[in-house]
Design a protein around this motif. Structure first.
Motif, PDB file in Angstrom:
ATOM      1  N   SER A 194       0.861  -1.174   0.000  1.00 10.84           N
ATOM      2  CA  SER A 194       0.000   0.000   0.000  1.00 10.84           C
ATOM      3  C   SER A 194       0.899   1.224   0.000  1.00 10.84           C
ATOM      4  O   SER A 194       1.821   1.324   0.816  1.00 10.84           O
ATOM      5  CB  SER A 194      -0.899  -0.007   1.240  1.00 10.84           C
ATOM      6  N   VAL A 254     -11.571   8.509   7.598  1.00  8.68           N
ATOM      7  CA  VAL A 254     -10.601   8.010   8.579  1.00  8.68           C
ATOM      8  C   VAL A 254      -9.513   9.066   8.718  1.00  8.68           C
ATOM      9  O   VAL A 254      -9.298   9.859   7.805  1.00  8.68           O
ATOM     10  CB  VAL A 254      -9.966   6.663   8.133  1.00  8.68           C
ATOM     11  N   SER A 277      -8.982   0.340   3.445  1.00  7.57           N
ATOM     12  CA  SER A 277      -8.187   1.437   2.884  1.00  7.57           C
ATOM     13  C   SER A 277      -6.914   1.665   3.691  1.00  7.57           C
ATOM     14  O   SER A 277      -5.932   2.205   3.184  1.00  7.57           O
ATOM     15  CB  SER A 277      -9.007   2.729   2.855  1.00  7.57           C
ATOM     16  N   GLN A 278      -6.937   1.278   4.978  1.00 10.53           N
ATOM     17  CA  GLN A 278      -5.762   1.496   5.822  1.00 10.53           C
ATOM     18  C   GLN A 278      -4.794   0.316   5.758  1.00 10.53           C
ATOM     19  O   GLN A 278      -3.626   0.435   6.118  1.00 10.53           O
ATOM     20  CB  GLN A 278      -6.200   1.708   7.273  1.00 10.53           C
ATOM     21  N   ASP A 307       2.083   2.695   6.137  1.00 13.17           N
ATOM     22  CA  ASP A 307       2.918   3.168   7.244  1.00 13.17           C
ATOM     23  C   ASP A 307       3.943   2.119   7.682  1.00 13.17           C
ATOM     24  O   ASP A 307       4.485   2.182   8.782  1.00 13.17           O
ATOM     25  CB  ASP A 307       2.061   3.644   8.423  1.00 13.17           C
ATOM     26  N   ARG A 363      -8.016  -2.290  11.469  1.00 12.85           N
ATOM     27  CA  ARG A 363      -7.925  -1.318  10.381  1.00 12.85           C
ATOM     28  C   ARG A 363      -8.961  -1.619   9.307  1.00 12.85           C
ATOM     29  O   ARG A 363      -9.316  -2.762   9.067  1.00 12.85           O
ATOM     30  CB  ARG A 363      -6.558  -1.398   9.717  1.00 12.85           C
ATOM     31  N   THR A 419       1.726  -2.295   4.755  1.00 14.25           N
ATOM     32  CA  THR A 419       0.833  -1.133   4.817  1.00 14.25           C
ATOM     33  C   THR A 419       1.624   0.134   4.472  1.00 14.25           C
ATOM     34  O   THR A 419       2.856   0.143   4.509  1.00 14.25           O
ATOM     35  CB  THR A 419       0.219  -0.975   6.231  1.00 14.25           C
ATOM     36  N   GLY A 459      -5.722   2.687   0.234  1.00  8.75           N
ATOM     37  CA  GLY A 459      -5.959   4.017  -0.289  1.00  8.75           C
ATOM     38  C   GLY A 459      -6.046   3.971  -1.827  1.00  8.75           C
ATOM     39  O   GLY A 459      -6.254   2.937  -2.406  1.00  8.75           O
ATOM     40  N   ASP A 486      -2.602   5.808   2.481  1.00  7.20           N
ATOM     41  CA  ASP A 486      -3.896   5.502   3.104  1.00  7.20           C
ATOM     42  C   ASP A 486      -4.953   6.499   2.625  1.00  7.20           C
ATOM     43  O   ASP A 486      -6.102   6.422   3.021  1.00  7.20           O
ATOM     44  CB  ASP A 486      -3.780   5.517   4.638  1.00  7.20           C
ATOM     45  N   ARG A 487      -4.545   7.450   1.766  1.00  9.97           N
ATOM     46  CA  ARG A 487      -5.490   8.480   1.299  1.00  9.97           C
ATOM     47  C   ARG A 487      -6.246   8.002   0.074  1.00  9.97           C
ATOM     48  O   ARG A 487      -5.731   7.198  -0.697  1.00  9.97           O
ATOM     49  CB  ARG A 487      -4.737   9.771   0.960  1.00  9.97           C
ATOM     50  N   TRP A 521      -6.140  10.520   8.336  1.00 14.35           N
ATOM     51  CA  TRP A 521      -4.959  10.172   7.526  1.00 14.35           C
ATOM     52  C   TRP A 521      -3.738  10.114   8.427  1.00 14.35           C
ATOM     53  O   TRP A 521      -3.591  10.876   9.370  1.00 14.35           O
ATOM     54  CB  TRP A 521      -4.686  11.196   6.435  1.00 14.35           C
ATOM     55  N   LYS A 522      -2.832   9.230   8.097  1.00 15.82           N
ATOM     56  CA  LYS A 522      -1.536   9.178   8.779  1.00 15.82           C
ATOM     57  C   LYS A 522      -0.735  10.423   8.396  1.00 15.82           C
ATOM     58  O   LYS A 522      -0.865  10.923   7.263  1.00 15.82           O
ATOM     59  CB  LYS A 522      -0.743   7.955   8.311  1.00 15.82           C
TER      60      LYS A 522
END
Ligand code: SAM
Length: 340
Positions: free
Chosen positions: A16, A34, A336-337, A283, A333, A281, A68, A19-20, A36-37
């Protein structure tokens, strides 16, 4: 080739990149969105490339970029080019809602992208707008056309099937008749909402068991309604005639159609025994299973450790990969995350 504790070969990594997202699909994100990080938490392209080099050395040969929405990440074609050049990486595909493809498909193809999956929940513009909370069907369809025109080898359409949306499977079958488009119907999965659900149950987030449509029901409808609509007979496709990907879909084809129709049935026909994948992910957490919230911290190793440390993490992930997702309902999660 990397092999996990249950003898499964693991050669596929889903990465990924953000996450947007520019859409807010009801089955993927809650209405309130959600958080966003922070950008500092998201892996840089250099970090993704470093991890891929180590993963390829363990036997990962195929990559899928997702989110995302991966196309909202600036410079995505550059990332494709860099990962495609990694020794041992044989193919790169990407899952997208397609809306940004009209301007990016050419660059992605030139960068070496092998396949694109466009998510299309409905071919009715009003339903599409409602489910994506504001998306325009025409933009997603233009994206699908742009992928075909750019010469990307495998163009697939992902349809998450949700009972209350009353989707028409035959309308999707029409896409496969005279072009090499592969439509895949995916069972709606209970992701997210894990914090308000104490274990296997009936609901997680917006998912409820009543909203799930078993693939066999869609297959039966397509067989009957497709014939009635003049599409002919729907027959199984042998493994060597299925579109590339070695994924869990079971494929069928209407007589004379150029494309195929696939079914991905994680709930009604578990395919955990063939699971060949790890997920990274945005992140920087490595997940061993879509449904497992046990994550290994790749970002920390990338920023403060060594390549040997990354190898240790991949080995630990292979050792910890669960035998099956056990029909778990709810994850911490959302899709999308995690990266769908
Ligand atoms: N934004 C991109 C897109 O729309 O394809 C990539 C990310 S999206 C999370 C990846 C895939 O996950 C999409 O095909 C989407 O339809 C699917 N998806 C999201 N939530 C799901 C759920 N609860 N069950 C099954 N599939 C889901």
């Amino acid at each position: 080739m990397a092999v996990d504790a249950f003898g499964r070969s693991v050669d596929y990594l889903r990465i990924s990149v953000t996450d947007r997202c520019n859409l807010r699909c009801v089955y993927c994100m809650p209405a309130e969105g959600v958080a966003w990080k922070d950008r500092s938490e998201i892996l840089t392209f250099e970090e993704i490339e470093r991890f891929t080099v180590v993963a390829a050395a363990t036997g990962i040969s195929r990559i899928r970029l997702t989110g995302g929405e991966p196309l909202v990440r600036a410079g995505i074609a550059d990332l494709v080019r860099r990962l495609r050049a990694v020794d041992g990486i044989e193919s790169i595909a990407l899952t997208t809602n397609g809306t940004l493809l009209p301007r990016l498909a050419g660059d992605l193809a030139a960068a070496g992208l092998d396949g694109i999956n466009v998510s299309l929940v409905s071919l009715d513009p009003d339903v599409y707008a409602r489910v994506t909370r504001g998306g325009k069907l025409a933009e997603a369809l233009a994206g699908m056309e742009a992928a075909l025109a750019a010469g990307i080898r495998w163009v697939k359409v992902n349809v998450v099937v949700v009972r209350s949306l009353e989707q028409d499977p035959v309308s999707f079958a029409g896409l496969t008749m005279d072009r090499p488009i592969h439509v895949r119907f995916i069972e709606y999965m209970p992701l997210g909402g894990g914090d308000d659900c104490g274990g296997p149950g009936e609901s997680a987030g917006d998912w409820t068991r009543a909203e799930q449509v078993p693939s066999d029901e869609i297959l039966a409808r397509l067989t009957a309604e497709g014939a009635a609509a003049g599409l002919g007979r729907l027959a199984p496709v042998e493994a060597d005639g299925a579109p590339a990907g070695r994924g869990p879909a079971k494929y069928y084809r209407f007589e004379g159609a150029e494309g195929t129709i696939g079914f991905i049935s994680p709930l009604s026909h578990s395919f955990c025994d063939q699971c060949n994948r790890l997920r990274l992910t945005a992140d920087g957490k490595l997940r061993t299973c879509l449904f497992s919230d046990d994550e290994l911290d790749v970002r920390k190793a990338l920023r403060h450790g060594t390549e040997a440390g990354l190898l240790t993490i991949i080995d630990a992930a292979l050792a910890a990969k669960p035998e099956s997702h056990n029909m778990r309902v709810g994850t911490l999660r959302r899709m999308s995350q995690i990266g769908g």
